[in-house]
Design an enzyme around this catalytic site. Structure first.
Site, PDB file in Angstrom:
ATOM      1  N   GLY A 205       0.828  -1.198   0.000  1.00  0.00           N
ATOM      2  CA  GLY A 205       0.000   0.000   0.000  1.00  0.00           C
ATOM      3  C   GLY A 205       0.861   1.246   0.000  1.00  0.00           C
ATOM      4  O   GLY A 205       1.980   1.231   0.529  1.00  0.00           O
TER       5      GLY A 205
ATOM      6  N   HIS B  45      -4.491   1.946   7.577  1.00  0.00           N
ATOM      7  CA  HIS B  45      -3.112   2.442   7.649  1.00  0.00           C
ATOM      8  C   HIS B  45      -2.899   3.554   6.606  1.00  0.00           C
ATOM      9  O   HIS B  45      -2.346   4.616   6.917  1.00  0.00           O
ATOM     10  CB  HIS B  45      -2.151   1.266   7.421  1.00  0.00           C
ATOM     11  CG  HIS B  45      -0.703   1.636   7.331  1.00  0.00           C
ATOM     12  ND1 HIS B  45       0.230   1.231   8.261  1.00  0.00           N
ATOM     13  CD2 HIS B  45      -0.007   2.369   6.411  1.00  0.00           C
ATOM     14  CE1 HIS B  45       1.418   1.707   7.922  1.00  0.00           C
ATOM     15  NE2 HIS B  45       1.300   2.394   6.796  1.00  0.00           N
TER      16      HIS B  45
ATOM     17  N   HIS C 229      -2.348   7.969   6.702  1.00  0.00           N
ATOM     18  CA  HIS C 229      -1.346   8.810   6.021  1.00  0.00           C
ATOM     19  C   HIS C 229      -1.994  10.085   5.478  1.00  0.00           C
ATOM     20  O   HIS C 229      -1.408  11.168   5.567  1.00  0.00           O
ATOM     21  CB  HIS C 229      -0.693   8.058   4.858  1.00  0.00           C
ATOM     22  CG  HIS C 229       0.421   7.141   5.256  1.00  0.00           C
ATOM     23  ND1 HIS C 229       1.552   7.580   5.913  1.00  0.00           N
ATOM     24  CD2 HIS C 229       0.602   5.803   5.066  1.00  0.00           C
ATOM     25  CE1 HIS C 229       2.376   6.557   6.115  1.00  0.00           C
ATOM     26  NE2 HIS C 229       1.822   5.458   5.616  1.00  0.00           N
TER      27      HIS C 229
ATOM     28  N   GLN D 295       2.957  10.003   1.087  1.00  0.00           N
ATOM     29  CA  GLN D 295       4.300   9.419   1.179  1.00  0.00           C
ATOM     30  C   GLN D 295       5.203   9.820   0.015  1.00  0.00           C
ATOM     31  O   GLN D 295       6.422   9.665   0.106  1.00  0.00           O
ATOM     32  CB  GLN D 295       4.212   7.891   1.253  1.00  0.00           C
ATOM     33  CG  GLN D 295       3.548   7.384   2.532  1.00  0.00           C
ATOM     34  CD  GLN D 295       3.377   5.881   2.492  1.00  0.00           C
ATOM     35  OE1 GLN D 295       2.397   5.379   1.956  1.00  0.00           O
ATOM     36  NE2 GLN D 295       4.342   5.159   3.021  1.00  0.00           N
TER      37      GLN D 295
ATOM     38  N   CYS E 100       5.836   0.010   7.144  1.00  0.00           N
ATOM     39  CA  CYS E 100       5.500   1.162   6.306  1.00  0.00           C
ATOM     40  C   CYS E 100       6.707   1.489   5.443  1.00  0.00           C
ATOM     41  O   CYS E 100       7.841   1.497   5.941  1.00  0.00           O
ATOM     42  CB  CYS E 100       5.154   2.361   7.193  1.00  0.00           C
ATOM     43  SG  CYS E 100       4.724   3.849   6.281  1.00  0.00           S
ATOM     44  N   LEU E 101       6.452   1.789   4.160  1.00  0.00           N
ATOM     45  CA  LEU E 101       7.558   2.146   3.262  1.00  0.00           C
ATOM     46  C   LEU E 101       8.260   3.423   3.733  1.00  0.00           C
ATOM     47  O   LEU E 101       9.426   3.632   3.397  1.00  0.00           O
ATOM     48  CB  LEU E 101       7.045   2.318   1.833  1.00  0.00           C
ATOM     49  CG  LEU E 101       6.645   1.003   1.136  1.00  0.00           C
ATOM     50  CD1 LEU E 101       5.959   1.276  -0.188  1.00  0.00           C
ATOM     51  CD2 LEU E 101       7.872   0.125   0.945  1.00  0.00           C
TER      52      LEU E 101
HETATM   53  C1  QAP Z   1       1.066  -0.738   5.029  1.00  0.00           C
HETATM   54  O1  QAP Z   1       3.165  -1.235   4.140  1.00  0.00           O
HETATM   55  C2  QAP Z   1       0.688  -2.001   5.751  1.00  0.00           C
HETATM   56  O2  QAP Z   1       9.908  -1.765   6.416  1.00  0.00           O
HETATM   57  C3  QAP Z   1       1.844  -0.971   3.761  1.00  0.00           C
HETATM   58  O3  QAP Z   1      11.859  -2.393   4.685  1.00  0.00           O
HETATM   59  C4  QAP Z   1       1.638  -2.757   6.418  1.00  0.00           C
HETATM   60  O4  QAP Z   1       3.786  -1.900   2.095  1.00  0.00           O
HETATM   61  C5  QAP Z   1      -0.593  -2.410   5.756  1.00  0.00           C
HETATM   62  C6  QAP Z   1       7.891  -2.320   3.432  1.00  0.00           C
HETATM   63  C7  QAP Z   1       1.264  -3.922   7.072  1.00  0.00           C
HETATM   64  C8  QAP Z   1      -0.963  -3.577   6.392  1.00  0.00           C
HETATM   65  C9  QAP Z   1      -0.029  -4.328   7.045  1.00  0.00           C
HETATM   66  C10 QAP Z   1       8.237  -2.007   4.729  1.00  0.00           C
HETATM   67  C11 QAP Z   1       8.892  -2.639   2.539  1.00  0.00           C
HETATM   68  C12 QAP Z   1       6.487  -2.259   2.984  1.00  0.00           C
HETATM   69  C13 QAP Z   1       9.564  -2.057   5.136  1.00  0.00           C
HETATM   70  C14 QAP Z   1       4.099  -1.686   3.245  1.00  0.00           C
HETATM   71  C15 QAP Z   1      10.570  -2.384   4.229  1.00  0.00           C
HETATM   72  C16 QAP Z   1      10.232  -2.681   2.929  1.00  0.00           C
HETATM   73  C17 QAP Z   1       5.463  -1.816   3.750  1.00  0.00           C
HETATM   74 CO    CO Z   2       2.627   3.549   5.560  1.00  0.00          CO
END
Ligand code: QAP
Ligand code: CO
Length: 177
Positions: free
Chosen positions: A46, A134, A138, A51, A92-93
């Site tokens: 997501g 989530h 943002h 962001q 989170c990205l």
């Molecule tokens: C939000 O998060 C989310 O730390 C989206 O090193 C997360 O796409 C919604 C990511 C969990 C529901 C459950 C995070 C990639 C990606 C990192 C993401 C990383 C590389 C996170």
């Molecule tokens: Co995020």
């Protein structure tokens, strides 16, 4: 294909409030395409426009295993949320390498527009429910680490600021060669 730079916590621009989209035009379509490219490349499930430093109510999500079920949410609203909550280990990205549990309603009903400006309503549960909430946070300027204790949040802030300094130093060393 165009990849957009992703803001990293604790960048203050992550706390800006997104305004609703009013023009469903080519510019919006390009933004959504670039956001999807950026999310798939990361890879992530997501991404909210906030962001990538665009403060408009636009979200892209793909929680499918096959990475071919893109969902585009414009001007999303939660019209109903369940009383029962679930804890999910979120990441989170904009907060790379950090994961922690956040409690949220386990099911939500969402109303949002598509790229043509047509309104849709759908129910979400499981990972999709977590992701929608989530990403909608943002758009309100909220990052998931704000649900954690101040102690954890400060540790995360310090760790990411240190990483940011090291990244900048590495980049400068490369530029100087
Ligand atoms: C939000 O998060 C989310 O730390 C989206 O090193 C997360 O796409 C919604 C990511 C969990 C529901 C459950 C995070 C990639 C990606 C990192 C993401 C990383 C590389 C996170
Ligand atoms: Co995020």
């Amino acid at each position: 294909m165009a990849l957009l730079p992703i803001l990293r916590y604790p960048d203050p621009r992550l706390h800006k409030i997104a305004r609703p989209v009013s023009a469903f035009d080519e510019r919006l379509k390009k933004l959504v395409e670039d956001m999807a490219d950026t999310m798939y490349d990361a890879p992530g499930i997501g991404l909210a426009a906030t962001q990538v430093d665009v403060h408009e109510q636009v979200i892209v999500i793909d929680v499918s295993e096959t990475r071919d079920q893109l969902q585009v949410l414009i001007n999303p609203e939660i019209v109903w949320a369940s009383d029962d909550l679930q804890v999910y280990e979120e990441g989170c990205l904009s907060v790379p390498g950090i994961y922690d549990g956040v409690e949220r309603p386990s099911r939500v009903r969402v109303r949002s527009a598509d790229l043509l400006g047509k309104t849709h309503e759908f129910d979400a549960e499981g990972l999709m429910a977590v992701c929608v909430q989530h990403e909608m946070d943002h758009l309100k300027g909220k990052v998931f680490v704000e649900y954690l204790s101040p102690l954890k949040r400060n540790r995360i802030k310090t760790k990411l600021q240190k990483e940011e300094r090291e990244l900048r130093r590495d980049k400068q060393a490369l530029d100087a060669r």
